[in-house]
Design a protein around this motif. Structure first.
Motif, PDB file in Angstrom:
ATOM      1  N   SER A  59      -5.036   3.946  -1.234  1.00  0.00           N
ATOM      2  CA  SER A  59      -3.721   3.284  -0.950  1.00  0.00           C
ATOM      3  C   SER A  59      -3.441   3.593   0.783  1.00  0.00           C
ATOM      4  O   SER A  59      -2.992   2.595   1.614  1.00  0.00           O
ATOM      5  CB  SER A  59      -2.526   3.893  -1.416  1.00  0.00           C
ATOM      6  OG  SER A  59      -2.071   5.187  -0.990  1.00  0.00           O
ATOM      7  N   ILE A 107       2.078   1.894  -3.462  1.00  0.00           N
ATOM      8  CA  ILE A 107       1.124   2.362  -4.168  1.00  0.00           C
ATOM      9  C   ILE A 107       0.892   4.005  -3.939  1.00  0.00           C
ATOM     10  O   ILE A 107       0.557   4.735  -4.886  1.00  0.00           O
ATOM     11  CB  ILE A 107      -0.327   1.678  -4.042  1.00  0.00           C
ATOM     12  CG1 ILE A 107      -0.147   0.348  -4.456  1.00  0.00           C
ATOM     13  CG2 ILE A 107      -1.598   2.425  -4.807  1.00  0.00           C
ATOM     14  CD1 ILE A 107      -1.387  -0.526  -4.062  1.00  0.00           C
ATOM     15  N   THR A 108       0.962   4.394  -2.711  1.00  0.00           N
ATOM     16  CA  THR A 108       1.092   5.804  -2.292  1.00  0.00           C
ATOM     17  C   THR A 108       2.125   6.417  -3.145  1.00  0.00           C
ATOM     18  O   THR A 108       1.781   7.466  -3.571  1.00  0.00           O
ATOM     19  CB  THR A 108       1.376   5.806  -0.676  1.00  0.00           C
ATOM     20  OG1 THR A 108       0.207   5.265  -0.020  1.00  0.00           O
ATOM     21  CG2 THR A 108       1.244   7.215  -0.461  1.00  0.00           C
ATOM     22  N   ALA A 137       0.775  -1.194   0.138  1.00  0.00           N
ATOM     23  CA  ALA A 137      -0.002   0.066   0.057  1.00  0.00           C
ATOM     24  C   ALA A 137       0.786   1.372   0.011  1.00  0.00           C
ATOM     25  O   ALA A 137       0.540   2.109  -0.777  1.00  0.00           O
ATOM     26  CB  ALA A 137      -0.989  -0.147   1.102  1.00  0.00           C
TER      27      ALA A 137
END
Length: 380
Positions: free
Chosen positions: A96, A83-84, A80
């Motif tokens: 995210s 993704i950020t 995550a």
């Protein structure tokens, strides 16, 4: 203790992630062309999903080996964050942050439970302290380090550092952490049953209003300093807050043992926390002394949870894990609401200084409940 250190590293990443976004708000705002109040929701959505993930997913974890659950939760958290850093739009960034919050919320209570099972009984205290301390160290050291890296490069570089720490934790747990069963976090219905005890309800609402004040203010520290400080160096103020948090989390155990009256101690902490917030605009332009309210604020904010947990355990000795877990969830729920309300205040263009006044108001609610609790019950 090597295995416990791996869990502490994971908690370090969680503490780092939970508080760094507030410092990165200006950079994220510039990247996605969003105002500060909108970017602040990246903090609230992380803490909201942190608060609700463990109770919502606990039934799915029943009987699962702890290594797999810890690995999966840390992997979700790390992916995550990746993704950020790569998010092409602000909406994907928010998504995210929600996913990272889920991973963090699953990892944290299980890591604490696992650390106690990885060592002999005489070392359990040290193992718990090391694991929980990882989160406060992640705030004290990680946040200023992250801001320094952000200043040198950009805010995404700081997030990539988080990803690297997460990968190291995942590989370490995969290699060294044994596979053994453990009790999953308490289910949501178990936590909600605790509200039937009026004393528990009042206690967790004291935590709720205090957390609204504390993180609601912390999230928007950057615009507050820009508005009221002659010269604002966000990193220095976060250092002061973080070292205060480390001091408070290390000293509170000794104070609980010394005073042996956790309710009285909570009252002192809440009053001191309120005064420290009031002093922020009053002392913000005084040389050296301007950092003192931030140090005290950090110390009292981090110190408050331990005596609250002692109080809850005395109320529900047979449901200790559920009441403590409920308090933890409410703490992060309050943090999410505080960050959200702070964003609303800024979006209405009421001025960043208004956040200080709202934080004080929230602390007044917390103190009123605390005085009511002291009046109705014993003063222990």
């Amino acid at each position: 203790m090597k295995k416990v250190l791996l869990l502490s590293l994971g908690m370090f990443a969680l503490g780092f992630d939970a508080y760094i976004i507030a410092g990165l708000i200006p950079g994220i705002s510039e990247t996605y062309h969003k105002d500060v109040s909108q970017v602040g929701q990246a903090v609230s959505i992380f803490t909201l999903f942190y608060a609700i993930s463990a109770p919502l997913f606990s039934s799915l974890l029943a009987g699962k080996p702890i290594q797999k659950v810890l690995l999966c939760s840390m992997l979700v958290f790390t992916i995550a964050n990746g993704i950020t850093a790569l998010a092409p739009t602000f909406s994907i960034l928010l998504l995210s942050r929600a996913i990272a919050g889920v991973g963090a919320g699953l990892f944290s209570p299980l890591a604490v439970a696992a650390s106690a099972q990885l060592v002999s009984s005489e070392k359990k205290g040290r193992a718990l302290g090391l694991t929980i301390g990882g989160m406060s160290i992640g705030t004290v050291l990680g946040v200023p380090l992250g801001l320094y890296i952000s200043d040198l490069f950009d805010w995404k570089s700081t997030i990539w550092l988080l990803v690297i720490i997460g990968v190291i934790a995942v590989l370490g747990m995969l290699r060294f952490l044994p596979n053994f069963p453990t009790t999953p976090p308490p289910a949501l219905n178990e936590r909600l049953k605790m509200f039937l005890d009026k004393r528990v309800t009042i206690t967790v609402f004291i935590t709720f209003f205090a957390s609204i004040a504390s993180l609601g203010l912390y999230t928007y520290l950057s615009p507050i300093l820009e508005e009221i400080a002659v010269s604002s160096n966000l990193t220095m103020y976060l250092w002061a807050w973080g070292f205060g948090g480390l001091f408070g989390s290390l000293m509170i155990g000794y104070l609980i043992d010394y005073f042996k009256k956790p309710k009285t101690l909570v009252t002192i902490i809440l009053i001191t926390l309120t005064l420290s917030i009031i002093c922020i605009p009053l002392m913000i332009n005084l040389p050296i002394l301007k950092y003192l309210p931030f140090f005290v604020w950090g110390a009292m904010g981090w110190a408050c949870q331990a005596p609250q947990q002692h109080i809850l355990l005395s109320y529900q000795p047979n449901n200790g894990s559920s009441t403590v877990a409920l308090n933890s969830s409410v703490n992060y729920l309050g943090s999410a609401i505080g960050a959200t309300l702070g964003g609303v205040v800024l979006s209405l263009e009421m001025g960043a200084i208004t956040l200080v006044y709202f934080a004080v108001l929230s602390m007044v609610f917390s103190l009123c409940l605390q005085f009511y609790s002291m009046k109705k019950g014993d003063r222990g």
